[in-house]
Design a protein around this motif. Structure first.
Motif, PDB file in Angstrom:
ATOM      1  N   TYR A 179     -24.988  48.057 -34.358  1.00 39.25           N
ATOM      2  CA  TYR A 179     -24.450  46.733 -33.215  1.00 39.25           C
ATOM      3  C   TYR A 179     -23.882  46.450 -34.559  1.00 39.25           C
ATOM      4  CZ  TYR A 179     -27.413  48.643 -29.679  1.00 39.25           C
ATOM      5  OH  TYR A 179     -27.958  49.943 -29.020  1.00 39.25           O
ATOM      6  N   VAL A 180     -23.126  45.486 -34.308  1.00 36.94           N
ATOM      7  CA  VAL A 180     -22.332  44.222 -35.351  1.00 36.94           C
ATOM      8  C   VAL A 180     -22.496  42.710 -34.600  1.00 36.94           C
ATOM      9  CG1 VAL A 180     -20.866  44.565 -35.547  1.00 36.94           C
ATOM     10  CG2 VAL A 180     -21.173  43.365 -37.186  1.00 36.94           C
ATOM     11  N   THR A 181     -22.902  41.861 -34.841  1.00 31.67           N
ATOM     12  CA  THR A 181     -22.012  40.480 -34.101  1.00 31.67           C
ATOM     13  C   THR A 181     -22.368  39.603 -34.952  1.00 31.67           C
ATOM     14  OG1 THR A 181     -23.663  39.339 -32.477  1.00 31.67           O
ATOM     15  CG2 THR A 181     -24.885  39.675 -33.784  1.00 31.67           C
ATOM     16  N   HIS A 182     -21.616  37.872 -34.488  1.00 25.24           N
ATOM     17  CA  HIS A 182     -21.674  36.922 -35.445  1.00 25.24           C
ATOM     18  C   HIS A 182     -21.861  36.116 -34.106  1.00 25.24           C
ATOM     19  CE1 HIS A 182     -18.551  34.626 -37.907  1.00 25.24           C
ATOM     20  NE2 HIS A 182     -20.059  33.979 -38.525  1.00 25.24           N
ATOM     21  N   LEU A 183     -23.053  35.066 -34.994  1.00 24.40           N
ATOM     22  CA  LEU A 183     -23.184  34.188 -33.523  1.00 24.40           C
ATOM     23  C   LEU A 183     -22.582  33.220 -33.607  1.00 24.40           C
ATOM     24  CD1 LEU A 183     -27.126  35.025 -33.450  1.00 24.40           C
ATOM     25  CD2 LEU A 183     -24.937  36.102 -31.423  1.00 24.40           C
ATOM     26  N   ASP A 184     -22.655  32.055 -32.409  1.00 29.16           N
ATOM     27  CA  ASP A 184     -22.131  30.717 -32.706  1.00 29.16           C
ATOM     28  C   ASP A 184     -22.551  29.999 -33.576  1.00 29.16           C
ATOM     29  OD1 ASP A 184     -20.011  28.645 -30.976  1.00 29.16           O
ATOM     30  OD2 ASP A 184     -21.986  27.475 -31.251  1.00 29.16           O
ATOM     31  N   TYR A 185     -21.250  28.703 -33.901  1.00 25.15           N
ATOM     32  CA  TYR A 185     -22.010  28.372 -35.894  1.00 25.15           C
ATOM     33  C   TYR A 185     -22.482  26.714 -35.556  1.00 25.15           C
ATOM     34  CZ  TYR A 185     -16.967  26.506 -35.158  1.00 25.15           C
ATOM     35  OH  TYR A 185     -16.068  25.705 -34.651  1.00 25.15           O
ATOM     36  N   ARG A 186     -22.305  26.674 -34.489  1.00 25.26           N
ATOM     37  CA  ARG A 186     -22.046  25.640 -33.236  1.00 25.26           C
ATOM     38  C   ARG A 186     -23.476  24.665 -34.120  1.00 25.26           C
ATOM     39  NH1 ARG A 186     -18.527  27.337 -31.752  1.00 25.26           N
ATOM     40  NH2 ARG A 186     -16.371  26.669 -31.147  1.00 25.26           N
ATOM     41  N   PRO A 187     -24.265  23.473 -33.997  1.00 32.71           N
ATOM     42  CA  PRO A 187     -25.447  22.964 -34.026  1.00 32.71           C
ATOM     43  C   PRO A 187     -26.125  23.266 -33.140  1.00 32.71           C
ATOM     44  CG  PRO A 187     -23.888  21.582 -35.498  1.00 32.71           C
ATOM     45  CD  PRO A 187     -23.262  22.529 -34.538  1.00 32.71           C
TER      46      PRO A 187
END
Length: 295
Positions: A179-187
């Motif tokens: 699986y490959v993912t990019h999670l949310d960047y917000r504080p």
């Protein structure tokens, strides 16, 4: 009924059918299909790398530089984030996933987060997302939905959206879920909390060895990541990954299933190579996948 959300399921025949469908076959010598002996462990080198749409720490788009960096990892499977496909001027409107796969002679599966109508009729769709490169045969691929806060909407609200890629690769006869993912960047971690819950739900429906690669945009001890470590082991490389020049925090991860004989994976070693080919450094891990057949 399955609770799994999905936006596409790509049949196995597609991989052999078309190079333009973003599945590129390496030469036969690069793929081994011999089944391992019963109970034998299978070595596998994996990596994760946020490629910053092809730009290095200097902000210059240079796919030759990134190709050299990826080649130097000698990885069997690589998860990529921030991958452009005919997205815009910043990456010269190129298909980065397809080009990297051809240059490295690897199979590829691309999972768009955004897929927009082209500026001119007849042009390819403008897409941005994540990808998996693999020296081993990809036998299936899916683009799952997880909770996202769109960057393309001026007034976004959390909602299911694609871009959580999954492939099954055949490693010496053993099926392995990657699986490959990019999670949310917000504080604010609220969206990442929902994304972690979605990730666990999706991964729980699979059996056998499982590997999660990605930019989590949170450090290992972040509370929102804690649920992941119930089923997964962090292949801790012992070094930070971001920013690439003088990194101060580790937000890029290789995580592996830590279950029983059929799905456990042993991390032999992990490390963070120095690199200025992106604004992140990659993480590389040498794994032993248990030889019991996945279900």
């Amino acid at each position: 009924m399955s609770l799994r959300r999905r936006t596409s399921r790509i049949p196995q025949l597609l991989f052999a059918a078309s190079l333009l469908a973003a599945f590129i076959a390496p030469p036969a010598a690069a793929v081994t299909t011999t089944r391992p002996p019963p109970g034998g462990d299978v070595p596998l080198r994996v990596a994760t790398y946020n490629i910053h749409a092809g730009a290095g720490v200097d902000g210059v788009f240079d796919l030759d530089r990134q190709t050299a960096e990826l080649r130097s990892l000698h990885a069997d499977v690589i998860g990529l984030q921030e991958v452009d496909r005919h997205w815009g001027d910043r990456s010269e409107w190129r298909d980065l996933a397809g080009e990297l796969a051809r240059r490295l002679r690897m199979h590829v599966s691309f999972a768009p987060i955004y897929s927009l109508d082209p500026a001119r009729p007849g042009d390819p769709r403008a897409e941005y997302g994540v990808a998996v490169l693999s020296r081993h045969r990809i036998v299936s691929a899916e683009n799952h939905e997880i909770t996202r806060l769109s960057t393309q909407d001026p007034n976004p609200a959390p909602a299911p959206a694609p871009g959580f890629g999954e492939v099954v690769v055949r490693v010496r006869g053993l099926p392995v879920h990657v699986y490959v993912t990019h999670l949310d960047y917000r504080p604010d971690p609220a969206v990442r909390v929902a994304q972690v819950a979605d990730t666990r739900r999706i991964m729980a429906e699979d059996r056998g060895p499982r590997i999660l690669l990605g930019d989590f945009n949170a450090e290992p001890a972040a509370p929102e990541l804690a649920p992941l470590w119930r089923e997964l082991a962090d292949a801790d490389p012992g070094a930070p990954t971001f920013p690439a020049r003088d990194p101060v925090k580790r937000i890029d991860f290789v995580a592996v299933s830590k279950g029983g004989p059929a799905d456990g994976i042993t991390v032999r070693k992990a490390w963070v190579p120095e690199s200025v080919a992106s604004d992140h450094r990659p993480v590389v891990a040498d794994l032993l996948v248990r030889g019991g057949r996945g279900r």
